[in-house]
Scaffold this motif. Sequence first.
Motif, PDB file in Angstrom:
ATOM      1  N   LEU A  27       0.870  -1.058  -0.186  1.00 44.57           N
ATOM      2  CA  LEU A  27       0.063  -0.077   0.126  1.00 44.57           C
ATOM      3  C   LEU A  27       0.896   1.294   0.072  1.00 44.57           C
ATOM      4  O   LEU A  27       0.323   2.252  -0.402  1.00 44.57           O
ATOM      5  CB  LEU A  27      -0.933   0.105   1.213  1.00 44.57           C
ATOM      6  N   ALA A  28       1.930   1.142   0.547  1.00 43.90           N
ATOM      7  CA  ALA A  28       2.861   2.331   0.731  1.00 43.90           C
ATOM      8  C   ALA A  28       4.265   2.008   1.232  1.00 43.90           C
ATOM      9  O   ALA A  28       4.501   0.852   1.631  1.00 43.90           O
ATOM     10  CB  ALA A  28       2.331   3.366   1.661  1.00 43.90           C
ATOM     11  N   TRP A  29       5.299   3.015   0.947  1.00 43.86           N
ATOM     12  CA  TRP A  29       6.550   2.750   1.771  1.00 43.86           C
ATOM     13  C   TRP A  29       7.037   3.894   2.284  1.00 43.86           C
ATOM     14  O   TRP A  29       6.723   5.203   1.640  1.00 43.86           O
ATOM     15  CB  TRP A  29       7.614   2.084   0.681  1.00 43.86           C
ATOM     16  N   TYR A  30       7.776   3.948   3.415  1.00 39.55           N
ATOM     17  CA  TYR A  30       8.286   4.976   4.099  1.00 39.55           C
ATOM     18  C   TYR A  30       9.951   5.032   4.014  1.00 39.55           C
ATOM     19  O   TYR A  30      10.273   4.271   4.284  1.00 39.55           O
ATOM     20  CB  TYR A  30       7.820   4.982   5.551  1.00 39.55           C
ATOM     21  N   ASP A  31      10.261   6.188   3.458  1.00 46.08           N
ATOM     22  CA  ASP A  31      11.979   6.087   3.000  1.00 46.08           C
ATOM     23  C   ASP A  31      12.440   7.036   4.288  1.00 46.08           C
ATOM     24  O   ASP A  31      11.901   8.314   4.703  1.00 46.08           O
ATOM     25  CB  ASP A  31      12.079   7.067   2.090  1.00 46.08           C
ATOM     26  N   ARG A  32      13.058   6.193   5.212  1.00 46.23           N
ATOM     27  CA  ARG A  32      13.467   6.892   6.544  1.00 46.23           C
ATOM     28  C   ARG A  32      14.551   7.992   6.342  1.00 46.23           C
ATOM     29  O   ARG A  32      14.422   9.037   7.143  1.00 46.23           O
ATOM     30  CB  ARG A  32      14.166   5.896   7.420  1.00 46.23           C
ATOM     31  N   ASP A  33      15.149   7.790   5.346  1.00 43.98           N
ATOM     32  CA  ASP A  33      16.377   9.009   5.015  1.00 43.98           C
ATOM     33  C   ASP A  33      15.730  10.166   4.637  1.00 43.98           C
ATOM     34  O   ASP A  33      16.268  11.307   5.221  1.00 43.98           O
ATOM     35  CB  ASP A  33      17.341   8.623   4.012  1.00 43.98           C
ATOM     36  N   THR A  34      14.646  10.271   3.840  1.00 38.95           N
ATOM     37  CA  THR A  34      13.857  11.680   3.451  1.00 38.95           C
ATOM     38  C   THR A  34      12.787  11.888   4.173  1.00 38.95           C
ATOM     39  O   THR A  34      12.220  12.967   3.927  1.00 38.95           O
ATOM     40  CB  THR A  34      13.456  11.264   1.748  1.00 38.95           C
ATOM     41  N   GLY A  35      12.254  11.075   4.990  1.00 37.22           N
ATOM     42  CA  GLY A  35      10.943  11.403   5.766  1.00 37.22           C
ATOM     43  C   GLY A  35       9.690  11.216   4.572  1.00 37.22           C
ATOM     44  O   GLY A  35       8.790  12.125   5.183  1.00 37.22           O
ATOM     45  N   VAL A  37       6.416   9.534   2.540  1.00 38.31           N
ATOM     46  CA  VAL A  37       5.753   8.183   2.586  1.00 38.31           C
ATOM     47  C   VAL A  37       5.340   8.364   1.053  1.00 38.31           C
ATOM     48  O   VAL A  37       4.558   9.190   0.682  1.00 38.31           O
ATOM     49  CB  VAL A  37       4.643   8.249   3.535  1.00 38.31           C
ATOM     50  N   SER A  38       5.444   7.167   0.402  1.00 41.55           N
ATOM     51  CA  SER A  38       5.081   7.012  -0.945  1.00 41.55           C
ATOM     52  C   SER A  38       3.825   6.099  -0.912  1.00 41.55           C
ATOM     53  O   SER A  38       3.975   4.963  -0.658  1.00 41.55           O
ATOM     54  CB  SER A  38       6.090   6.388  -2.003  1.00 41.55           C
ATOM     55  N   LEU A  39       2.606   6.826  -1.191  1.00 47.08           N
ATOM     56  CA  LEU A  39       1.234   6.225  -1.172  1.00 47.08           C
ATOM     57  C   LEU A  39       0.882   5.576  -2.468  1.00 47.08           C
ATOM     58  O   LEU A  39       0.782   6.211  -3.367  1.00 47.08           O
ATOM     59  CB  LEU A  39       0.295   7.164  -0.643  1.00 47.08           C
ATOM     60  N   LEU A  40       0.572   4.614  -2.496  1.00 48.84           N
ATOM     61  CA  LEU A  40      -0.084   3.741  -3.466  1.00 48.84           C
ATOM     62  C   LEU A  40      -1.578   3.731  -3.667  1.00 48.84           C
ATOM     63  O   LEU A  40      -2.335   3.256  -4.731  1.00 48.84           O
ATOM     64  CB  LEU A  40       0.586   2.243  -3.847  1.00 48.84           C
ATOM     65  N   ALA A  41      -2.265   3.765  -2.322  1.00 50.94           N
ATOM     66  CA  ALA A  41      -3.567   3.718  -2.135  1.00 50.94           C
ATOM     67  C   ALA A  41      -4.354   4.667  -1.291  1.00 50.94           C
ATOM     68  O   ALA A  41      -4.012   4.695  -0.129  1.00 50.94           O
ATOM     69  CB  ALA A  41      -4.025   2.143  -1.504  1.00 50.94           C
ATOM     70  N   GLU A  42      -4.606   5.772  -2.054  1.00 45.87           N
ATOM     71  CA  GLU A  42      -4.949   7.058  -1.389  1.00 45.87           C
ATOM     72  C   GLU A  42      -6.146   6.613  -0.548  1.00 45.87           C
ATOM     73  O   GLU A  42      -6.227   7.389   0.516  1.00 45.87           O
ATOM     74  CB  GLU A  42      -5.387   8.010  -2.572  1.00 45.87           C
ATOM     75  N   SER A  43      -7.029   5.750  -0.691  1.00 45.25           N
ATOM     76  CA  SER A  43      -8.054   5.417   0.057  1.00 45.25           C
ATOM     77  C   SER A  43      -7.784   4.890   1.311  1.00 45.25           C
ATOM     78  O   SER A  43      -8.445   4.765   2.348  1.00 45.25           O
ATOM     79  CB  SER A  43      -9.060   4.395  -0.583  1.00 45.25           C
ATOM     80  N   ARG A  44      -6.758   4.322   1.443  1.00 44.12           N
ATOM     81  CA  ARG A  44      -5.824   3.677   2.816  1.00 44.12           C
ATOM     82  C   ARG A  44      -5.289   4.731   3.392  1.00 44.12           C
ATOM     83  O   ARG A  44      -4.275   4.175   4.441  1.00 44.12           O
ATOM     84  CB  ARG A  44      -5.487   2.373   2.527  1.00 44.12           C
ATOM     85  N   ARG A  45      -5.286   5.785   3.034  1.00 47.78           N
ATOM     86  CA  ARG A  45      -4.269   6.920   3.649  1.00 47.78           C
ATOM     87  C   ARG A  45      -4.202   6.964   5.255  1.00 47.78           C
ATOM     88  O   ARG A  45      -3.031   6.688   5.865  1.00 47.78           O
ATOM     89  CB  ARG A  45      -4.392   8.425   3.045  1.00 47.78           C
ATOM     90  N   ASP A  46      -5.136   7.082   5.703  1.00 49.90           N
ATOM     91  CA  ASP A  46      -5.216   7.108   7.371  1.00 49.90           C
ATOM     92  C   ASP A  46      -4.722   5.640   7.906  1.00 49.90           C
ATOM     93  O   ASP A  46      -4.123   5.831   8.916  1.00 49.90           O
ATOM     94  CB  ASP A  46      -6.733   7.245   7.751  1.00 49.90           C
ATOM     95  N   ASP A  47      -5.016   4.746   7.340  1.00 52.66           N
ATOM     96  CA  ASP A  47      -4.771   3.332   7.679  1.00 52.66           C
ATOM     97  C   ASP A  47      -3.293   3.219   7.658  1.00 52.66           C
ATOM     98  O   ASP A  47      -2.511   2.773   8.587  1.00 52.66           O
ATOM     99  CB  ASP A  47      -5.394   2.116   7.032  1.00 52.66           C
ATOM    100  N   VAL A  48      -2.497   3.660   6.533  1.00 48.56           N
ATOM    101  CA  VAL A  48      -1.080   3.634   6.146  1.00 48.56           C
ATOM    102  C   VAL A  48      -0.372   4.451   7.411  1.00 48.56           C
ATOM    103  O   VAL A  48       0.390   3.822   8.036  1.00 48.56           O
ATOM    104  CB  VAL A  48      -0.622   3.963   4.842  1.00 48.56           C
TER     105      VAL A  48
END
Length: 258
Positions: A27-35, A37-48
């Motif tokens: 659904l997403a991945w979080y790059d720790r170095d850059t801070g 969150v690359s979101l693939l499913a906007e409808s699950r934003r809050d859950d991610v």
Amino acid sequence: MKPLRVTPTHGPEGPRLYVTLVTGRTLAWYDRDTGRVSLLAESRRDDVLGALAPYVTGPLTVGPPPVPTPADLVRLSLHPDDDLAPNRPGEALYAELGDAPPARRFRQDPRREVLAALQSVGTELEGLEHTGWRVLHSVPLPGRAQLDHLLIGPAGVLTVHTVPAHRRFHVNASAAAPHLRRAAHDAERASLALAAAVRPVLAVAGASRVDGLPPDGLLLLREGDTHAVLAHLGGVLKPADIESLYASARNRHTWLRA
């Protein structure tokens, strides 16, 4: 609704946290170095963001992912349980040592020496990533065997068998023979799985002195000389070939035919 799964990885793209469904869909991945969150499913934003909250420090930016790199495409296509990229050096030993009987923990467990050697060599190999190499650790093979390390880079594909040593290590001594056979056999199995030429490597860790010459075709690595040795091997693979082989190698199912 079933909880989301957060899986850490550390590959060429840097440290990341992937958020997936239990089915493996990312659904997403979080790059720790850059801070970011690359979101693939906007409808699950809050859950991610809720799933990532315990792991996040500092400000976040959230948005659609950038144009995916080849590594991203591979990672997105793999179920987390099938991706070998997150494996640590000596992965299986962590669980074994944790399950050791309490009485044994007070004695010197030889597996701890093996794990320390694997970690030392693994750290040195990971230092090659900025020069175009890809590294995998603890690659599982059928029959409960495994490759200690796998290197894919400009000089080709290498399997690295690690040997912990005390003081002096002689390559031509009878005690070294099983390790030489193991290194050669590892390369043969990797060549079968990847359908590519693979060179065996013996990495000696912890020895104050290494004597003797390895058999033809086998590369010997001493602690601290990895960069220098590999730099003299020349170029065999183009970047696209490296990424293609790495994509295949990080997939657990590739090794079922080894």
